[in-house]
Write an enzyme that holds these catalytic residues in place. Sequence first.
Site, PDB file in Angstrom:
ATOM      1  N   CYS A   9     -22.503  24.481 -64.911  1.00  0.00           N
ATOM      2  CA  CYS A   9     -23.030  23.396 -64.101  1.00  0.00           C
ATOM      3  C   CYS A   9     -24.204  23.874 -63.272  1.00  0.00           C
ATOM      4  O   CYS A   9     -24.601  25.015 -63.343  1.00  0.00           O
ATOM      5  CB  CYS A   9     -21.947  22.916 -63.143  1.00  0.00           C
ATOM      6  SG  CYS A   9     -20.418  22.533 -63.983  1.00  0.00           S
ATOM      7  N   GLY A  38     -26.333  20.068 -66.483  1.00  0.00           N
ATOM      8  CA  GLY A  38     -25.162  19.210 -66.618  1.00  0.00           C
ATOM      9  C   GLY A  38     -25.526  17.752 -66.517  1.00  0.00           C
ATOM     10  O   GLY A  38     -26.259  17.356 -65.598  1.00  0.00           O
ATOM     11  N   ASN A 113     -19.912  26.724 -60.276  1.00  0.00           N
ATOM     12  CA  ASN A 113     -20.493  26.938 -61.603  1.00  0.00           C
ATOM     13  C   ASN A 113     -19.853  28.204 -62.156  1.00  0.00           C
ATOM     14  O   ASN A 113     -19.955  29.262 -61.546  1.00  0.00           O
ATOM     15  CB  ASN A 113     -22.010  27.117 -61.461  1.00  0.00           C
ATOM     16  CG  ASN A 113     -22.689  27.516 -62.770  1.00  0.00           C
ATOM     17  OD1 ASN A 113     -23.713  28.172 -62.751  1.00  0.00           O
ATOM     18  ND2 ASN A 113     -22.129  27.127 -63.891  1.00  0.00           N
ATOM     19  N   GLY A 114     -19.174  28.056 -63.276  1.00  0.00           N
ATOM     20  CA  GLY A 114     -18.525  29.217 -63.879  1.00  0.00           C
ATOM     21  C   GLY A 114     -17.214  28.828 -64.509  1.00  0.00           C
ATOM     22  O   GLY A 114     -16.959  27.643 -64.763  1.00  0.00           O
ATOM     23  N   TYR A 258     -31.295  30.029 -73.584  1.00  0.00           N
ATOM     24  CA  TYR A 258     -31.277  28.574 -73.768  1.00  0.00           C
ATOM     25  C   TYR A 258     -31.063  27.785 -72.486  1.00  0.00           C
ATOM     26  O   TYR A 258     -31.690  26.752 -72.274  1.00  0.00           O
ATOM     27  CB  TYR A 258     -30.162  28.206 -74.763  1.00  0.00           C
ATOM     28  CG  TYR A 258     -29.843  26.724 -74.800  1.00  0.00           C
ATOM     29  CD1 TYR A 258     -30.720  25.821 -75.416  1.00  0.00           C
ATOM     30  CD2 TYR A 258     -28.691  26.224 -74.208  1.00  0.00           C
ATOM     31  CE1 TYR A 258     -30.438  24.463 -75.438  1.00  0.00           C
ATOM     32  CE2 TYR A 258     -28.401  24.859 -74.231  1.00  0.00           C
ATOM     33  CZ  TYR A 258     -29.278  23.988 -74.845  1.00  0.00           C
ATOM     34  OH  TYR A 258     -28.997  22.649 -74.860  1.00  0.00           O
TER      35      TYR A 258
HETATM   36  P1  AMP Z   1     -25.219  23.774 -83.045  1.00  0.00           P
HETATM   37  O1  AMP Z   1     -25.570  24.987 -83.880  1.00  0.00           O
HETATM   38  O2  AMP Z   1     -25.134  22.518 -83.835  1.00  0.00           O
HETATM   39  O3  AMP Z   1     -23.973  24.001 -82.242  1.00  0.00           O
HETATM   40  O4  AMP Z   1     -26.406  23.531 -82.034  1.00  0.00           O
HETATM   41  C1  AMP Z   1     -27.120  24.583 -81.510  1.00  0.00           C
HETATM   42  C2  AMP Z   1     -28.187  24.046 -80.597  1.00  0.00           C
HETATM   43  O5  AMP Z   1     -27.601  23.378 -79.490  1.00  0.00           O
HETATM   44  C3  AMP Z   1     -29.010  25.182 -80.004  1.00  0.00           C
HETATM   45  O6  AMP Z   1     -30.199  25.332 -80.689  1.00  0.00           O
HETATM   46  C4  AMP Z   1     -29.266  24.754 -78.582  1.00  0.00           C
HETATM   47  O7  AMP Z   1     -30.437  23.997 -78.519  1.00  0.00           O
HETATM   48  C5  AMP Z   1     -28.101  23.867 -78.259  1.00  0.00           C
HETATM   49  N1  AMP Z   1     -26.999  24.595 -77.612  1.00  0.00           N
HETATM   50  C6  AMP Z   1     -26.567  25.829 -77.868  1.00  0.00           C
HETATM   51  N2  AMP Z   1     -25.505  26.137 -77.102  1.00  0.00           N
HETATM   52  C7  AMP Z   1     -25.266  25.087 -76.325  1.00  0.00           C
HETATM   53  C8  AMP Z   1     -24.328  24.813 -75.332  1.00  0.00           C
HETATM   54  N3  AMP Z   1     -23.395  25.685 -74.964  1.00  0.00           N
HETATM   55  N4  AMP Z   1     -24.376  23.591 -74.751  1.00  0.00           N
HETATM   56  C9  AMP Z   1     -25.305  22.689 -75.110  1.00  0.00           C
HETATM   57  N5  AMP Z   1     -26.218  22.899 -76.030  1.00  0.00           N
HETATM   58  C10 AMP Z   1     -26.213  24.075 -76.661  1.00  0.00           C
END
Ligand code: AMP
Length: 473
Positions: A9, A38, A113-114, A258
């Site tokens: 978060c 979030g 957050n955590g 990311y």
């Molecule tokens: P997927 O391989 O379909 O799970 O999607 C991967 C993509 O989702 C990545 O390229 C990121 O842009 C995004 N992503 C990766 N990890 C997360 C996460 N924990 N929460 C939200 N989006 C994520």
Amino acid sequence: MQGEMEDKCGIVGIHCTDDSKNVASFVYYCLYALQHRGQESAGIATFNKEKGLNYYCGMGLITDVFKDYEIQNLQGNMAIGHVRYSTTGQSRLENSQPFVTDFDDGFIAMAHNGDIVNSSELRDELIDEGYEFKSDTDSEVICYMLKREHYDNNKNILDSIESVSQKLVGSYALTILVNGELYGVRDPMGIKPLAVAKKGDDFILASETVAFDVINAKYVRDIEPGEIVFFENDEINSHMLESAGKCKLSHCMFEYVYFARPDSTIDGINVYQTRMNIGRQLHELYPIDADVVIPVPDSSIPAAIGYSRASGIPYGEGLIKNRYVGRTFIMPTQEERELAVRLKLNPIKEAIKGKKIILIDDSIVRGTTSKQLLDLVKEAEPEEIHFLVGCPPVVAPCYYGVAMATKKELIAANYSIEEIQEQLDIDTLGYITLESLVKAIGMPKENLCLGCLNEEYPTELPDDIEAETYYKP
Ligand code: AMP
């Protein structure tokens, strides 16, 4: 964890000594800047000497939850705020934060957050002692633990935080408002970020420095791992937890890859620079001959620029992201779910057709996004597709707040890189290596949490721990 929330978060806290001032709107702007952390729910708690504690939480984006009326009602010169991230499943208002409960003839409010990995055990202990839980959040667990230390053992708030921290296993960055006093806490491994800034005489705590920029506050420093900060006489007071400096630092690598915004700087390292470095490292690993370097927007833009600058291959946009596709989009049928990807990302056919493209994405987690994305790209008829990924294969879940996915769902935990490349049916699939990622971040490897990449987790984990998957519209 078993059903408790992953709290990946964004948190905020504001300390202002002028009790004629209302700071809720500043918290609102800070949370607005942290919206990427979030989108499931948002909340603000404020404290005013006469009116006591006020708070308001709701489901959805910060702009959905707070209108002028709500902000005006949140009177007070001290405040905390929270935006909560969406995991599959438990989308409930009770889980929105700040969590608020009575404390010492007043109230305590907490934003977390955590993820506390032993929270089930701690929660059971509290239930046995008669505490009744309203939510699934770790904040509620931590608040009741603080209450117990305070009431049963007669400890002041600092000593209570110290005692509670000795029992918490996991990650926590906290902003706490206790009867008009603001505290910021960062776990001794420093897994989650937290920093402090100053604006005039006011102090601001936030997960990321971008929150300071939007309200024109001046970044002062990051909160040290294992540090509690509080504010008195225009000064940042610091109390180090007993465990500070005694455990391995474990900053989450995924913040850089990311999660965080590129215009934030975490623990002295700028996220944009790191992502550019990731692109440069990808070029060192995969010096491919191509016509154009295309990012998967938005998080991969800096890495694609980095690759382009290192290689001399032009950078170009090839996919356009619709920024208005949000959390509340409900897609009951498969056809509609497929439509959702098209709605979110659309290729520029003229920029791709007949070209050898290097497509860069920040990470592959479950692999579903990549499959859908590459199908779309192929419709635009490139001559070759070289897909490069700025995060090494994610082979294990995260238990500290980044809801990755369960092992069963993680594509790299179940297939080799060659098999994934075959499934995606592309000319190259190149992941960054762990060593190159560490180089790109520029922090000693031993100071990073790389648990989802190498299964070397920084804490003990309960045997029955379960992983969660994030929700993606
Ligand atoms: P997927 O391989 O379909 O799970 O999607 C991967 C993509 O989702 C990545 O390229 C990121 O842009 C995004 N992503 C990766 N990890 C997360 C996460 N924990 N929460 C939200 N989006 C994520």
